[in-house]
Design an enzyme around this catalytic site. Structure first.
Site, mmCIF file in Angstrom:
data_model
loop_
_atom_site.group_PDB
_atom_site.id
_atom_site.type_symbol
_atom_site.label_atom_id
_atom_site.label_comp_id
_atom_site.label_asym_id
_atom_site.label_seq_id
_atom_site.Cartn_x
_atom_site.Cartn_y
_atom_site.Cartn_z
ATOM 1 N N LYS A 161 0.863 -1.189 0.000
ATOM 2 C CA LYS A 161 0.000 0.000 0.000
ATOM 3 C C LYS A 161 0.892 1.229 0.000
ATOM 4 C CE LYS A 161 -4.392 1.133 0.228
ATOM 5 N NZ LYS A 161 -5.584 0.376 -0.220
ATOM 6 N N GLY A 200 -5.620 2.660 -7.374
ATOM 7 C CA GLY A 200 -6.324 3.734 -6.689
ATOM 8 C C GLY A 200 -6.730 3.377 -5.263
ATOM 9 N N ASP A 201 -7.106 4.386 -4.540
ATOM 10 C CA ASP A 201 -7.704 4.263 -3.199
ATOM 11 C C ASP A 201 -8.314 5.644 -2.921
ATOM 12 O OD1 ASP A 201 -7.715 2.287 -0.738
ATOM 13 O OD2 ASP A 201 -7.348 4.252 0.122
HETATM 14 P P1 NDP Z 1 -12.947 7.865 -2.757
HETATM 15 O O1 NDP Z 1 -11.877 8.858 -2.559
HETATM 16 O O2 NDP Z 1 -13.487 7.643 -4.124
HETATM 17 O O3 NDP Z 1 -14.174 8.175 -1.808
HETATM 18 C C1 NDP Z 1 -14.019 8.226 -0.435
HETATM 19 C C2 NDP Z 1 -15.328 8.656 0.183
HETATM 20 O O4 NDP Z 1 -15.246 8.532 1.591
HETATM 21 C C3 NDP Z 1 -15.654 10.118 -0.095
HETATM 22 O O5 NDP Z 1 -17.044 10.290 -0.125
HETATM 23 C C4 NDP Z 1 -15.043 10.818 1.102
HETATM 24 O O6 NDP Z 1 -15.631 12.076 1.389
HETATM 25 C C5 NDP Z 1 -15.326 9.819 2.198
HETATM 26 N N1 NDP Z 1 -14.272 9.953 3.219
HETATM 27 C C6 NDP Z 1 -12.944 9.762 3.054
HETATM 28 N N2 NDP Z 1 -12.286 10.006 4.190
HETATM 29 C C7 NDP Z 1 -13.216 10.346 5.076
HETATM 30 C C8 NDP Z 1 -13.154 10.694 6.434
HETATM 31 N N3 NDP Z 1 -11.999 10.749 7.097
HETATM 32 N N4 NDP Z 1 -14.332 10.950 7.049
HETATM 33 C C9 NDP Z 1 -15.516 10.894 6.383
HETATM 34 N N5 NDP Z 1 -15.626 10.578 5.087
HETATM 35 C C10 NDP Z 1 -14.494 10.293 4.452
HETATM 36 O O7 NDP Z 1 -12.377 6.500 -2.167
HETATM 37 P P2 NDP Z 1 -12.884 5.012 -2.422
HETATM 38 O O8 NDP Z 1 -14.346 4.980 -2.592
HETATM 39 O O9 NDP Z 1 -12.018 4.422 -3.456
HETATM 40 O O10 NDP Z 1 -12.477 4.323 -1.042
HETATM 41 C C11 NDP Z 1 -13.383 4.220 0.058
HETATM 42 C C12 NDP Z 1 -12.911 3.121 0.992
HETATM 43 O O11 NDP Z 1 -12.873 1.883 0.276
HETATM 44 C C13 NDP Z 1 -11.500 3.281 1.558
HETATM 45 O O12 NDP Z 1 -11.465 2.707 2.847
HETATM 46 C C14 NDP Z 1 -10.639 2.451 0.625
HETATM 47 O O13 NDP Z 1 -9.455 2.034 1.238
HETATM 48 C C15 NDP Z 1 -11.587 1.276 0.375
HETATM 49 N N6 NDP Z 1 -11.350 0.486 -0.812
HETATM 50 C C16 NDP Z 1 -11.290 1.059 -2.054
HETATM 51 C C17 NDP Z 1 -11.109 0.260 -3.164
HETATM 52 C C18 NDP Z 1 -11.113 0.829 -4.529
HETATM 53 O O14 NDP Z 1 -11.029 0.040 -5.486
HETATM 54 N N7 NDP Z 1 -11.234 2.124 -4.722
HETATM 55 C C19 NDP Z 1 -10.916 -1.194 -3.051
HETATM 56 C C20 NDP Z 1 -11.083 -1.699 -1.712
HETATM 57 C C21 NDP Z 1 -11.269 -0.872 -0.649
HETATM 58 P P3 NDP Z 1 -14.883 13.421 0.927
HETATM 59 O O15 NDP Z 1 -14.920 13.395 -0.571
HETATM 60 O O16 NDP Z 1 -15.673 14.521 1.532
HETATM 61 O O17 NDP Z 1 -13.498 13.325 1.478
HETATM 62 O O1 2IT Z 2 -7.895 -1.458 -0.727
HETATM 63 C C1 2IT Z 2 -7.850 -1.953 -1.877
HETATM 64 O O2 2IT Z 2 -7.983 -3.164 -2.068
HETATM 65 C C2 2IT Z 2 -7.656 -1.039 -3.003
HETATM 66 N N1 2IT Z 2 -7.568 0.163 -2.796
HETATM 67 C C3 2IT Z 2 -7.518 -1.596 -4.386
HETATM 68 C C4 2IT Z 2 -6.124 -2.060 -4.617
HETATM 69 C C5 2IT Z 2 -5.818 -2.495 -6.034
HETATM 70 O O3 2IT Z 2 -4.631 -2.832 -6.237
HETATM 71 O O4 2IT Z 2 -6.677 -2.514 -6.892
#
Ligand code: NDP
Ligand code: 2IT
Length: 479
Positions: A161, A200-201
């Site tokens: 990560k 991404g994340d």
């Molecule tokens: P994005 O940046 O697309 O969206 C994140 C969302 O969560 C936004 O609405 C953001 O609000 C909100 N958010 C982030 N930080 C905070 C905080 N501290 N308090 C309140 N709201 C918060 O990220 P993702 O959707 O990609 O990721 C969301 C979660 O999913 C994370 O935990 C990530 O690690 C996990 N994840 C993502 C994957 C992926 O493929 N993208 C895969 C597996 C897990 P705001 O815009 O206002 O900050």
């Molecule tokens: O938390 C996760 O699994 C991710 N943000 C996606 C990682 C990836 O390599 O697609």
């Protein structure tokens, strides 16, 4: 405290039968001396070494505690190979300076990280988080989780990560590009299609991946699948954008089905309004359920008519605006400042924002309101106390490393497509994803049953993910 008592030979040699039996519950005899259980010994070391990293300790605590039955069954073998000590220490952690220039000509310096945690079963794989809260401990917790998640996918990917404390919010495209180019100028020394493949994340979407890919190619002079989540015109996979949210629903549906429920007709509370939340809402609707909430870092929306996904995409993906704009465009939607998503009556809760966003009081509200299942779309969104409460109150609970694994699984499918220089159809990727999520659920379910922990999908996912990594680590010797 209990462990220290057992170190005291006085208790062992002179203690009452009751005291001896009590001790034996967690400790084992070794050469005639009572020894601390291996899990406790390693937990104590990890706590000492990483005292300032609460999220990392939380993740290790949950995993190691739930692995107890497996560790106890193999205690000597694992201890002699220092398996758990190696598992909890990243193979490598890289921290670097990221200087960049804003539109006013001012120079900023952020910190970049890449934690290459475990490569026993494949090249490091895991996302890059861009958020002001990022620090080494957060990246370590995410990298540690990623080891088991990636193993659960059944695909050959190790755990890693990275990220930065850079905040893309409110920055112009040019500022984001400046940052991404500077970040990749350093990161490109440590990654590669067969070594470490970021994605991404939070805060890192298609725009950021594009800028980073361009800079990698420019410096390294190779066109390879070094990042996933790429645009479709330069090596990205169809369905990767949707994969985490869709995968979450596929696993949730399977978990419900296997417990005598169905997804169709259910009301769902979703938190977050980013990549995971948006496509969780989209798939939920396709499967006949009704998501009624989304949230971001400033507030949340309750939309009793069901979330309008096209509007949400327009507000969040295109305009990069606040949820107030969503609420303004919907007749019956209510916008609330601050937290509160979990107070809404729902059958299913899908936390899809960030770590530790579902607390004990939220768990109590959900259970009291008749929620039957919680499935984590985010990484570690539920605190340990909240998780325990939900499980104790018979709310089905799917841990993120199982339920959000669809994103990284599809990233691994993107790597396969890049290697064979071909692109698969949306349907082919989506059906592989569906298959993977159903298998993850059953592997976690079976692992839990094997150790007498039926229905404990937290333990099941940790055990199933761990076993493959542990086998590979033992086979590869001390490294
Ligand atoms: P994005 O940046 O697309 O969206 C994140 C969302 O969560 C936004 O609405 C953001 O609000 C909100 N958010 C982030 N930080 C905070 C905080 N501290 N308090 C309140 N709201 C918060 O990220 P993702 O959707 O990609 O990721 C969301 C979660 O999913 C994370 O935990 C990530 O690690 C996990 N994840 C993502 C994957 C992926 O493929 N993208 C895969 C597996 C897990 P705001 O815009 O206002 O900050
Ligand atoms: O938390 C996760 O699994 C991710 N943000 C996606 C990682 C990836 O390599 O697609």
């Amino acid at each position: 405290m209990h462990a220290k008592r057992c170190y005291n030979r006085g208790v062992v040699e002179n203690g009452t039968a009751l005291e001896r039996r009590f001790c034996r519950r967690q400790e084992i005899f070794c050469k005639g001396v009572i020894q601390m259980a291996y899990v406790d010994e390693v937990l104590e070391q990890v706590r000492k070494k990483n005292a300032a990293e609460p999220e990392f300790l939380q993740a290790v605590d949950e995993v190691l505690n739930s692995l107890r039955p497996v560790i106890e069954a193999n205690e000597e073998k694992y201890r002699s190979q220092a398996l758990l000590e190696r598992l909890c220490e990243p193979e490598r952690q890289i921290k670097f300076r990221v200087p960049w220039i804003d539109d006013q000509g001012k120079v900023h310096v952020n910190i970049g990280y890449r934690v290459q945690f475990n490569s026993a079963i494949g090249p490091y794989k895991g996302g890059l988080r861009l958020h002001p809260s990022v620090n080494l401990g957060i990246i370590k917790f995410l990298g540690f989780e990623q080891i088991f998640k990636n193993s659960l996918t059944g695909l050959p990917i190790g755990g890693g990560k990275g990220g930065s404390d850079f905040d893309p919010k409110g920055k112009s495209d040019r500022e984001v590009m400046n940052f991404c180019q500077s970040f990749m100028t350093e990161l490109c020394k440590y990654i590669g299609a067969d070594a470490d493949v970021p994605a991404g994340d939070i805060g890192t979407g298609a725009r950021e991946i594009g800028y980073m890919f361009g800079q990698y190619k420019r410096i390294r002079g190779v066109y390879e699948g070094v990042l996933t989540g790429k645009g479709l015109s330069y090596g990205g996979s169809l369905a990767r954008t949707e994969a985490t949210g869709y995968g979450l629903l596929y696993l949730t549906e399977e978990m419900l089905k296997c417990n005598g429920h169905e997804l169709e007709g259910k009301t769902i509370a979703v938190s977050g309004a980013g990549n995971v939340a948006i496509y969780a809402c989209e798939k939920a609707i396709q499967l006949g359920a009704k998501p009624v909430t989304v949230s971001d870092s400033t507030g949340w929306v309750y939309d009793p008519d069901g979330i309008d996904v096209n509007l949400l995409k327009e507000v969040k993906e295109v305009r990069r605006a606040r949820l107030t704009e969503y609420a303004r465009a919907r007749a019956n939607a209510q916008y609330h400042e601050g937290r509160g998503v979990w107070s809404v009556r729902c059958d299913i809760a899908l936390p899809c924002a960030t770590q530790n966003e579902l607390l004990l009081d939220d768990a109590k509200m959900l259970a009291a309101n008749g929620c039957i299942a919680v499935a984590e779309g985010a990484n570690m969104p539920t605190t340990l106390e909240a998780t325990r409460y939900l499980q104790a109150n018979h709310v089905l609970f799917a841990p993120g490393k199982a339920s959000n694994a669809g994103g990284v699984a599809t990233s691994a499918l993107e790597m396969s497509q890049n290697s064979e220089r071909l692109s698969w159809s949306f349907e082919r990727v989506d059906s592989r994803l569906q298959n993977i999520m159903v298998n993850i659920f059953h592997n976690a379910d079976e692992a839990a049953r094997k150790y007498g922990l039926e229905g404990d999908y937290v333990a099941g996912a940790n055990i199933a993910g761990f076993e493959k990594v542990a086998d590979a680590m033992l086979a590869q010797g001390i490294c």
